[in-house]
Design an enzyme around this catalytic site. Structure first.
Site, PDB file in Angstrom:
ATOM      1  N   HIS A 114      -5.373   0.091   1.313  1.00 17.44           N
ATOM      2  CA  HIS A 114      -5.893  -1.208   1.763  1.00 17.44           C
ATOM      3  C   HIS A 114      -7.010  -1.049   2.788  1.00 17.44           C
ATOM      4  O   HIS A 114      -7.682  -2.010   3.127  1.00 17.44           O
ATOM      5  CB  HIS A 114      -4.755  -2.098   2.304  1.00 17.44           C
ATOM      6  CG  HIS A 114      -4.297  -1.740   3.677  1.00 17.44           C
ATOM      7  ND1 HIS A 114      -3.536  -0.618   3.955  1.00 17.44           N
ATOM      8  CD2 HIS A 114      -4.510  -2.340   4.872  1.00 17.44           C
ATOM      9  CE1 HIS A 114      -3.299  -0.557   5.253  1.00 17.44           C
ATOM     10  NE2 HIS A 114      -3.870  -1.603   5.834  1.00 17.44           N
ATOM     11  N   GLU A 134     -10.006  -2.176  15.521  1.00 15.23           N
ATOM     12  CA  GLU A 134      -8.795  -2.857  16.022  1.00 15.23           C
ATOM     13  C   GLU A 134      -8.368  -2.333  17.373  1.00 15.23           C
ATOM     14  O   GLU A 134      -7.676  -3.004  18.127  1.00 15.23           O
ATOM     15  CB  GLU A 134      -7.560  -2.691  15.117  1.00 15.23           C
ATOM     16  CG  GLU A 134      -7.400  -3.728  14.062  1.00 15.23           C
ATOM     17  CD  GLU A 134      -6.075  -3.577  13.341  1.00 15.23           C
ATOM     18  OE1 GLU A 134      -5.019  -3.514  13.983  1.00 15.23           O
ATOM     19  OE2 GLU A 134      -6.121  -3.504  12.108  1.00 15.23           O
ATOM     20  N   ASP A 150       0.882  -1.166   0.000  1.00 18.49           N
ATOM     21  CA  ASP A 150       0.000   0.000   0.000  1.00 18.49           C
ATOM     22  C   ASP A 150       0.925   1.222   0.000  1.00 18.49           C
ATOM     23  O   ASP A 150       1.412   1.684   1.021  1.00 18.49           O
ATOM     24  CB  ASP A 150      -0.874  -0.030   1.258  1.00 18.49           C
ATOM     25  CG  ASP A 150      -1.843   1.146   1.302  1.00 18.49           C
ATOM     26  OD1 ASP A 150      -1.594   2.145   0.610  1.00 18.49           O
ATOM     27  OD2 ASP A 150      -2.827   1.049   2.047  1.00 18.49           O
ATOM     28  N   GLU A 178       1.954   2.596  13.096  1.00 19.17           N
ATOM     29  CA  GLU A 178       0.883   2.516  12.096  1.00 19.17           C
ATOM     30  C   GLU A 178      -0.176   1.643  12.742  1.00 19.17           C
ATOM     31  O   GLU A 178      -0.094   0.425  12.702  1.00 19.17           O
ATOM     32  CB  GLU A 178       1.425   1.935  10.791  1.00 19.17           C
ATOM     33  CG  GLU A 178       0.524   2.225   9.619  1.00 19.17           C
ATOM     34  CD  GLU A 178      -0.682   1.304   9.565  1.00 19.17           C
ATOM     35  OE1 GLU A 178      -1.645   1.504  10.357  1.00 19.17           O
ATOM     36  OE2 GLU A 178      -0.658   0.385   8.745  1.00 19.17           O
ATOM     37  N   ARG A 185       0.054   4.520   1.943  1.00 16.86           N
ATOM     38  CA  ARG A 185       0.353   4.393   3.369  1.00 16.86           C
ATOM     39  C   ARG A 185       1.857   4.462   3.629  1.00 16.86           C
ATOM     40  O   ARG A 185       2.372   5.323   4.336  1.00 16.86           O
ATOM     41  CB  ARG A 185      -0.189   3.037   3.851  1.00 16.86           C
ATOM     42  CG  ARG A 185       0.111   2.701   5.277  1.00 16.86           C
ATOM     43  CD  ARG A 185       0.009   1.188   5.511  1.00 16.86           C
ATOM     44  NE  ARG A 185       1.304   0.558   5.332  1.00 16.86           N
ATOM     45  CZ  ARG A 185       2.027   0.012   6.290  1.00 16.86           C
ATOM     46  NH1 ARG A 185       1.569  -0.017   7.513  1.00 16.86           N
ATOM     47  NH2 ARG A 185       3.208  -0.526   6.035  1.00 16.86           N
TER      48      ARG A 185
END
Ligand code: SAH
Length: 528
Positions: free
Chosen positions: A476, A335, A233, A326, A236
């Site tokens: 992503h 998460e 990605d 990250e 990112r």
């Protein structure tokens, strides 16, 4: 719950202790006999495939062939039984060559993790050896020690006490494991009977279950495909890279903590950007790859890798100047990894230090995508000639993670929450916010789309940002789509007003519950 193992092999392998009645064999002889019995099994060398006849022969072989004197290593690092076992399993699991034992730091040792208590080879005779005993056999004083009966009795007494201590701690561990099992059994019974566990005093068991969920979470990061996806990605990864490479003044001579280092990519960017020292922490097995990666790039002098949950380990420094991580999940907060970054910030960040990224926005926009709506909702009206319309009510509350076409947006986006990672507190990760979407196209609004933007801003002469919105290159994280069960007609110029509430799912704190309230309709979505 992790299966209880007896890493020391205490239950089976402990030498019998003399009760003093056995006059035929004196204690010293008995001890040596035991050592010889132990030694009679073949032993695989730690550094090559050679099979040796005994532990003692293996030690000699390691010294002669691989120039590693294990006794010196045990002494140098003052390894107790556990440390010794972890070292053996570490060498076997990492298949490292002898050089991995030279130039080791005093702390942390690379085999610090409890994972290395698990035997790599079944019935490994090296694990059954007692490090103290090994030092005794090899030690410079061994001949004189044996000539002095008083001293050898002292040594035996000491060994017997150590063995008793090992047996006691193993018994305790076993009792704890049995207790955990019992709690889990009760919890399972409660779940089957559909009882609200929070009210039945079983909080310990709930905590244990959470730990298991966390195990599943971390093992998902042990798979390589997830890291490949993140590294590929570019939006990112290049944003993190550009932030660090374009702002070397931020990193020069700084101590950096990388929370959740994965393959170590951010740590290596930080090291190349001029950091004095980087401490990289990850609980997942991926860290073993990161150790090799860091070595392959000759950055081992700068980057220290530690396996463990950031909440469980102790850093080798008191404070750090910068925290990088990250941690972002779908719709930013899925998460709940940011909780761990906050923990690290509050414990380790020096006064005046910074967390990066430092700012995050969460945004919403209205979508008019009748095709997508049909695919997910009307689809259930006729499935191979069968009516499955009852599924609609079940499907709507599951938020979708999909790429949204920019041309299906029917409103301007609006920011519903800005998080400042340097000042935020844990409770702000759950919030409610009123929003107003300015409609740009006359259409049927079929869903609300959510996404986030990330900023590397504080103290940077070259600020960097990226967006996960539908108008720019996809990432992503894609976008998060909250389908409306029944579309709403909207006119260009209208304002679609509502309230969004974001909170953690108490049953699974890593997942989110998002509620949209439009006054006349209210829907809660889960993000799993
Ligand atoms: N920094 C890497 C990996 C990011 S993915 C990269 O940018 O490519 C997030 C990583 O954080 C995962 O490898 C996960 O195992 C780790 N992680 C999440 N919570 C953690 C915690 N509390 N302690 C240690 N590691 C954690």
């Amino acid at each position: 719950m992790a299966e209880y193992t007896d890493p020391l092999g205490v239950a089976e392998d402990m030498p019998e202790l003399s009760d003093g009645d056995d006059d035929d064999i004196d204690d010293d002889e008995r001890q040596w006999q035991w050592m010889e019995e132990e030694d009679s099994q073949p032993v695989t060398c730690l550094f090559c495939d050679r099979l040796l006849n005994s532990v003692a022969e293996t030690l000699q072989h390691c010294t002669a062939e691989h120039q590693v004197n294990l006794v010196d290593v045990i002494r140098k690092h003052n390894l107790d039984d556990y440390g010794y076992i972890k070292m053996i399993n570490f060498i076997r699991s990492k298949k490292c060559d002898a050089s991995c034992l030279t130039g080791l730091p005093d702390v942390p040792l690379p085999w610090e993790s409890e994972d290395f208590l698990r035997p790599v080879l079944q019935d490994d005779p090296l694990l059954q050896a007692d490090p103290e005993e090994l030092c005794g056999i090899e030690g410079p004083c061994s001949s004189t020690c044996h000539s002095s009966t008083a001293e050898s009795q002292d040594a035996l007494l000491h060994r017997a006490q150590a063995a008793e201590e090992r047996a006691r701690s193993s018994e305790e561990a076993l009792a704890r494991a049995m207790d955990d099992l019992h709690k889990l059994k009760l919890l399972a019974q409660d779940l089957v009977l559909n009882v609200d566990t929070s009210r039945c005093g079983n909080l310990g068991a709930v905590a244990e279950l959470r730990e298991d969920e966390d195990e599943a979470y971390f093992s998902s990061y042990g798979h390589y495909s997830i890291h490949e996806e993140m590294l590929k990605d570019k939006v990112r990864t290049e944003s993190y890279r550009d932030f660090m490479y374009r702002n070397p003044e931020v990193f020069k001579d700084k101590v950096v903590l990388d929370v959740g280092c994965g393959t170590g990519i951010l740590s290596m960017f930080a090291a190349r950007a001029g950091a004095k020292k980087v401490i990289a922490v990850d609980q997942s097995e991926i860290i073993y790859q990161a150790m090799d990666i860091v070595r392959s790039n000759q950055l081992e002098d700068k980057i220290t890798l530690i396996k463990g949950r950031i909440e469980d380990i102790k850093l080798p420094v008191e404070k750090v100047d910068i925290i990088i991580s990250e941690w972002m999940g779908y719709f930013l907060l899925f998460e709940s990894m940011f909780d761990s970054v906050l923990y690290a910030r509050d414990l380790y960040l020096a006064d005046g230090g910074s967390v990066y990224p430092d700012l995050c926005n969460i945004s919403l926009a209205a979508l008019g995508d009748t095709q997508k709506h049909r695919d997910h909702i009307a689809f259930w009206d006729d499935v191979y000639g069968f009516n499955m319309a009852c599924m609609k009510k079940a499907v709507v509350p599951e938020a979708l993670v999909e790429v949204v076409k920019a041309e299906t947006l029917v409103s301007e986006p609006t920011v519903i929450q800005t998080l400042d990672c340097n000042s935020l507190c844990l409770s702000e990760l759950e919030f409610a916010s009123d929003f107003c979407l300015k409609i740009t196209n006359t259409a049927d609004c079929t869903a609300i789309v959510g996404y986030f933007d990330i900023f590397f801003d504080k103290g940077c002469s070259n600020k960097v940002m990226f967006s996960t919105g539908p108008q720019v290159t996809k990432t992503h994280w894609k976008q998060t789509v909250f389908l409306l069960e029944k579309p709403v007609s909207v006119q260009a110029g209208d304002e679609l007003k509502g309230k969004i509430t974001v909170r953690k799912n108490k049953k699974d704190p890593r997942s989110l519950l998002v509620t949209f309230d439009f006054g006349d309709r209210k829907q809660t979505y889960s993000l799993q």
